[in-house]
Design an enzyme around this catalytic site. Sequence first.
Site, PDB file in Angstrom:
ATOM      1  N   SER A  67       0.854  -1.176   0.000  1.00 44.22           N
ATOM      2  CA  SER A  67       0.000   0.000   0.000  1.00 44.22           C
ATOM      3  C   SER A  67       0.894   1.231   0.000  1.00 44.22           C
ATOM      4  O   SER A  67       2.085   1.144   0.324  1.00 44.22           O
ATOM      5  CB  SER A  67      -0.882  -0.009   1.264  1.00 44.22           C
ATOM      6  OG  SER A  67      -1.590   1.207   1.420  1.00 44.22           O
ATOM      7  N   TYR A 121      -2.945  -0.830  10.226  1.00 45.55           N
ATOM      8  CA  TYR A 121      -2.844  -1.176   8.800  1.00 45.55           C
ATOM      9  C   TYR A 121      -1.449  -0.841   8.277  1.00 45.55           C
ATOM     10  O   TYR A 121      -0.829  -1.644   7.575  1.00 45.55           O
ATOM     11  CB  TYR A 121      -3.913  -0.422   8.014  1.00 45.55           C
ATOM     12  CG  TYR A 121      -3.982  -0.780   6.550  1.00 45.55           C
ATOM     13  CD1 TYR A 121      -4.623  -1.939   6.127  1.00 45.55           C
ATOM     14  CD2 TYR A 121      -3.413   0.055   5.588  1.00 45.55           C
ATOM     15  CE1 TYR A 121      -4.703  -2.259   4.785  1.00 45.55           C
ATOM     16  CE2 TYR A 121      -3.496  -0.263   4.237  1.00 45.55           C
ATOM     17  CZ  TYR A 121      -4.136  -1.423   3.842  1.00 45.55           C
ATOM     18  OH  TYR A 121      -4.205  -1.738   2.498  1.00 45.55           O
ATOM     19  N   LYS A 178       1.361  -3.379   6.467  1.00 48.02           N
ATOM     20  CA  LYS A 178       1.866  -3.177   5.113  1.00 48.02           C
ATOM     21  C   LYS A 178       3.367  -2.886   5.109  1.00 48.02           C
ATOM     22  O   LYS A 178       4.068  -3.281   4.158  1.00 48.02           O
ATOM     23  CB  LYS A 178       1.074  -2.075   4.411  1.00 48.02           C
ATOM     24  CG  LYS A 178      -0.380  -2.478   4.135  1.00 48.02           C
ATOM     25  CD  LYS A 178      -0.466  -3.800   3.370  1.00 48.02           C
ATOM     26  CE  LYS A 178      -1.876  -4.199   3.022  1.00 48.02           C
ATOM     27  NZ  LYS A 178      -1.956  -5.462   2.246  1.00 48.02           N
TER      28      LYS A 178
END
Length: 227
Positions: free
Chosen positions: A136, A149, A153
């Site tokens: 990401s 998150y 990532k």
Amino acid sequence: MSKVIVVTGATQGLGRAMSAGFIEAGHTVIGCGRSAEKIAALSKQYGAAHQFSVVDIADDRSVQDWASSAIDQFGPPDLLLNNAAQINENAPLWEVPAEDFDSIIDVNIKGTANTIRHFLPVMLEQQTGVVVNFSSGWGRSTSAEVASYCATKWAIEGLTQALAQELPRGMAAIPLNPGIINTELLQSCFGSQAAHYPTAEEWAETAVPFLLGLSARDNGKQLTAPG
């Protein structure tokens, strides 16, 4: 030449759009997701030439059974696309419930490791194939309220770079930033602003040929999808 392509998170968003694009281009898709209803719909739509299975990628035994069945039927994959991911509701890290944090780690990191553990050995026997682990923009930068998150990532970036150093010549492991796409995941972060970005179907128009063109020469590169 037709390829065998494994796609996690195939029931919605990027996974569903990619699966449709690959099938339209004449390739075989082995997809998974957690929604039995959506998997049944995909199986009905695309038939026995492809395989769509209900799998929780955070469950190693479930992934092992899925991989064994898929390999028996279709042989080793040419492309393994670790796309499935979760995100927490926007919140400061200290306010993210422990169970939500655990789930994000289990799916985004452990799920990726599980699919690699069970699909990669048969690819290694052939010494061909490409593993793409979806990262990401938040795997290369950070924003407030998505710390969990970001953590997963950034972990994917490191995991993939290390894996790339372990593979034999002729294979590749690639961390891919897909870009900013209007999916349910983005809507949960951006709200109505997500509508300003391409849909998953629009994204797939350029992403599918890009992914099909990846090869051993891309091993270890931090790539970003076009568009």
